[in-house]
Design a protein around this motif. Structure first.
Motif, PDB file in Angstrom:
ATOM      1  N   LEU A 162       0.823  -1.208   0.000  1.00  0.00           N
ATOM      2  CA  LEU A 162       0.000   0.000   0.000  1.00  0.00           C
ATOM      3  C   LEU A 162       0.857   1.258   0.000  1.00  0.00           C
ATOM      4  N   ARG A 163       1.954   1.254   0.757  1.00  0.00           N
ATOM      5  CA  ARG A 163       2.808   2.439   0.781  1.00  0.00           C
ATOM      6  C   ARG A 163       3.407   2.701  -0.600  1.00  0.00           C
ATOM      7  N   THR A 164       3.896   1.663  -1.265  1.00  0.00           N
ATOM      8  CA  THR A 164       4.474   1.877  -2.590  1.00  0.00           C
ATOM      9  C   THR A 164       3.410   2.313  -3.588  1.00  0.00           C
ATOM     10  N   THR A 165       2.209   1.775  -3.450  1.00  0.00           N
ATOM     11  CA  THR A 165       1.117   2.156  -4.353  1.00  0.00           C
ATOM     12  C   THR A 165       0.728   3.613  -4.142  1.00  0.00           C
ATOM     13  N   ILE A 166       0.613   4.024  -2.886  1.00  0.00           N
ATOM     14  CA  ILE A 166       0.295   5.424  -2.595  1.00  0.00           C
ATOM     15  C   ILE A 166       1.375   6.334  -3.181  1.00  0.00           C
ATOM     16  N   HIS A 176      11.354   8.721  -1.757  1.00  0.00           N
ATOM     17  CA  HIS A 176      10.547   9.451  -0.779  1.00  0.00           C
ATOM     18  C   HIS A 176       9.403   8.607  -0.213  1.00  0.00           C
ATOM     19  N   TRP A 177       9.197   7.397  -0.732  1.00  0.00           N
ATOM     20  CA  TRP A 177       8.050   6.596  -0.290  1.00  0.00           C
ATOM     21  C   TRP A 177       8.124   6.256   1.188  1.00  0.00           C
ATOM     22  N   GLU A 178       9.331   6.050   1.693  1.00  0.00           N
ATOM     23  CA  GLU A 178       9.490   5.726   3.112  1.00  0.00           C
ATOM     24  C   GLU A 178       8.946   6.853   3.997  1.00  0.00           C
ATOM     25  N   GLY A 179       8.958   8.067   3.494  1.00  0.00           N
ATOM     26  CA  GLY A 179       8.471   9.205   4.256  1.00  0.00           C
ATOM     27  C   GLY A 179       6.982   9.165   4.537  1.00  0.00           C
ATOM     28  N   LEU A 180       6.256   8.315   3.839  1.00  0.00           N
ATOM     29  CA  LEU A 180       4.821   8.194   4.091  1.00  0.00           C
ATOM     30  C   LEU A 180       4.541   7.523   5.432  1.00  0.00           C
ATOM     31  N   GLY A 181       5.474   6.747   5.928  1.00  0.00           N
ATOM     32  CA  GLY A 181       5.228   6.029   7.171  1.00  0.00           C
ATOM     33  C   GLY A 181       4.365   4.795   6.933  1.00  0.00           C
ATOM     34  N   GLY A 182       4.327   3.927   7.936  1.00  0.00           N
ATOM     35  CA  GLY A 182       3.604   2.671   7.793  1.00  0.00           C
ATOM     36  C   GLY A 182       2.137   2.786   8.151  1.00  0.00           C
ATOM     37  N   LEU A 183       1.397   1.734   7.814  1.00  0.00           N
ATOM     38  CA  LEU A 183      -0.007   1.609   8.186  1.00  0.00           C
ATOM     39  C   LEU A 183      -0.128   0.608   9.322  1.00  0.00           C
ATOM     40  N   GLU A 202      -6.175  11.236   3.787  1.00  0.00           N
ATOM     41  CA  GLU A 202      -6.032  10.652   5.122  1.00  0.00           C
ATOM     42  C   GLU A 202      -4.897   9.633   5.049  1.00  0.00           C
ATOM     43  N   HIS A 203      -4.143   9.484   6.155  1.00  0.00           N
ATOM     44  CA  HIS A 203      -3.101   8.467   6.177  1.00  0.00           C
ATOM     45  C   HIS A 203      -3.081   7.785   7.532  1.00  0.00           C
ATOM     46  N   ASN A 204      -3.064   6.458   7.510  1.00  0.00           N
ATOM     47  CA  ASN A 204      -3.041   5.639   8.726  1.00  0.00           C
ATOM     48  C   ASN A 204      -4.199   6.013   9.650  1.00  0.00           C
ATOM     49  N   ALA A 205      -5.386   6.119   9.061  1.00  0.00           N
ATOM     50  CA  ALA A 205      -6.580   6.506   9.808  1.00  0.00           C
ATOM     51  C   ALA A 205      -7.295   5.274  10.356  1.00  0.00           C
ATOM     52  N   GLY A 206      -7.997   5.494  11.457  1.00  0.00           N
ATOM     53  CA  GLY A 206      -8.803   4.421  12.037  1.00  0.00           C
ATOM     54  C   GLY A 206     -10.200   4.869  12.365  1.00  0.00           C
ATOM     55  N   THR A 207     -10.541   6.095  11.942  1.00  0.00           N
ATOM     56  CA  THR A 207     -11.889   6.618  12.104  1.00  0.00           C
ATOM     57  C   THR A 207     -12.352   7.123  10.751  1.00  0.00           C
ATOM     58  N   LEU A 208     -13.613   7.441  10.645  1.00  0.00           N
ATOM     59  CA  LEU A 208     -14.130   7.874   9.358  1.00  0.00           C
ATOM     60  C   LEU A 208     -13.505   9.199   8.937  1.00  0.00           C
ATOM     61  N   PRO A 209     -13.086   9.303   7.677  1.00  0.00           N
ATOM     62  CA  PRO A 209     -12.520  10.569   7.205  1.00  0.00           C
ATOM     63  C   PRO A 209     -13.532  11.703   7.320  1.00  0.00           C
ATOM     64  N   GLU A 210     -13.045  12.865   7.727  1.00  0.00           N
ATOM     65  CA  GLU A 210     -13.866  14.066   7.796  1.00  0.00           C
ATOM     66  C   GLU A 210     -13.582  14.928   6.573  1.00  0.00           C
ATOM     67  N   PRO A 211     -14.588  15.632   6.071  1.00  0.00           N
ATOM     68  CA  PRO A 211     -14.332  16.521   4.920  1.00  0.00           C
ATOM     69  C   PRO A 211     -13.399  17.656   5.312  1.00  0.00           C
ATOM     70  N   VAL A 212     -12.617  18.099   4.340  1.00  0.00           N
ATOM     71  CA  VAL A 212     -11.735  19.249   4.563  1.00  0.00           C
ATOM     72  C   VAL A 212     -12.541  20.515   4.335  1.00  0.00           C
ATOM     73  N   LEU A 213     -12.603  21.363   5.349  1.00  0.00           N
ATOM     74  CA  LEU A 213     -13.333  22.621   5.257  1.00  0.00           C
ATOM     75  C   LEU A 213     -12.371  23.774   5.434  1.00  0.00           C
ATOM     76  N   GLY A 214     -12.508  24.795   4.616  1.00  0.00           N
ATOM     77  CA  GLY A 214     -11.624  25.944   4.765  1.00  0.00           C
ATOM     78  C   GLY A 214     -10.943  26.321   3.478  1.00  0.00           C
ATOM     79  N   ASP A 215      -9.819  27.025   3.608  1.00  0.00           N
ATOM     80  CA  ASP A 215      -9.174  27.621   2.445  1.00  0.00           C
ATOM     81  C   ASP A 215      -8.433  26.624   1.571  1.00  0.00           C
ATOM     82  N   ASP A 216      -8.174  25.420   2.068  1.00  0.00           N
ATOM     83  CA  ASP A 216      -7.344  24.479   1.311  1.00  0.00           C
ATOM     84  C   ASP A 216      -8.133  23.238   0.883  1.00  0.00           C
ATOM     85  N   ASP A 217      -9.446  23.414   0.696  1.00  0.00           N
ATOM     86  CA  ASP A 217     -10.233  22.237   0.307  1.00  0.00           C
ATOM     87  C   ASP A 217     -10.175  22.009  -1.186  1.00  0.00           C
TER      88      ASP A 217
END
Length: 217
Positions: A162-166, A176-183, A202-217
């Motif tokens: 998954l890390r290499t695919t991401i 730079h793939w190692e910089g993503l960190g593990g799951l 989202e990366h290495n999440a364990g809860t439902l993703p929340e929408p991004v709100l604000g200037d960088d959505d």
């Protein structure tokens, strides 16, 4: 490489399998077909209830039993049929497979250190990380191409794959793939389709993703 036309708004959920006994022992699994522990099954069941709320349109999974069993918890809830693909297997690591972290350091210390420095290394004589991405990323993109606009694909696979695919889908150089960190076991990452291709939401999440709100959505 991202291979994705802009504007379709699709989403990829890249989900690592649940816990195995070899995970607990810090033993390199690779393509060895190890089952989930009872804890791993419970992890998959809990995560599946969350991911089902995302209303996925399709599920693809590695054909190794730890990924198949994890995916089965989601398909049981959603009614979807998972497609199993050997291209999503974990990295084949040759002589490293079955060894603990300590045994790898003892027997292959120089090789391990070179890999951690970002050098091109066939761990245990196995696959390069770029070769893993060469097989896994196209399988994910092929499944994503079948999604409807705004659709969601769940990919059930392994930490290294998954890390290499991401990394490949984001267009990052391989060093730079190692910089993503593990799951962590049964955690996931989410890629969304933006105007310039895939981006990490989202990366290495364990809860439902929340929408991004604000200037960088």
């Amino acid at each position: 490489m991202n291979g994705t036309p802009a504007g379709r708004g699709r989403r990829l959920v890249l989900w690592r399998h649940g816990q195995t006994a070899w995970n607990l022992e810090r033993r390199f699994q690779g393509t060895t077909d190890i089952p989930l522990t009872e804890v791993g099954v419970r992890q998959a069941r809990r995560a599946a209830r969350l991911l089902a709320a995302l209303r996925p349109d399709a599920v693809i999974a590695s054909d190794l039993q730890r990924a198949r069993a994890t995916a089965a918890e989601l398909t049981e809830i959603t009614g979807l049929a998972a497609t199993h693909d050997a291209a999503l297997r974990e990295t084949y690591a040759g002589d490293w497979q079955g060894l603990t972290h300590e045994e790898i350091l003892e027997r292959y210390g120089e090789q391990y250190t070179a890999w951690k420095r970002g050098e091109t290394v066939r761990r245990g004589g196995g696959e390069l990380e770029t070769e893993v991405a060469d097989r896994a990323a196209p399988a994910v993109l092929a499944a994503a191409d079948k999604l409807p606009d705004g659709g969601t694909l769940v990919v059930v696979s392994h930490g290294g794959t998954l890390r290499t695919t991401i990394g490949r889908l984001l267009g990052l150089p391989s060093h730079h793939w190692e910089g993503l960190g593990g799951l962590s076991n049964c955690c996931w990452s989410v890629l969304g389709e933006g105007a310039r291709g895939w981006r990490l939401l989202e990366h290495n999440a364990g809860t439902l993703p929340e929408p991004v709100l604000g200037d960088d959505d």
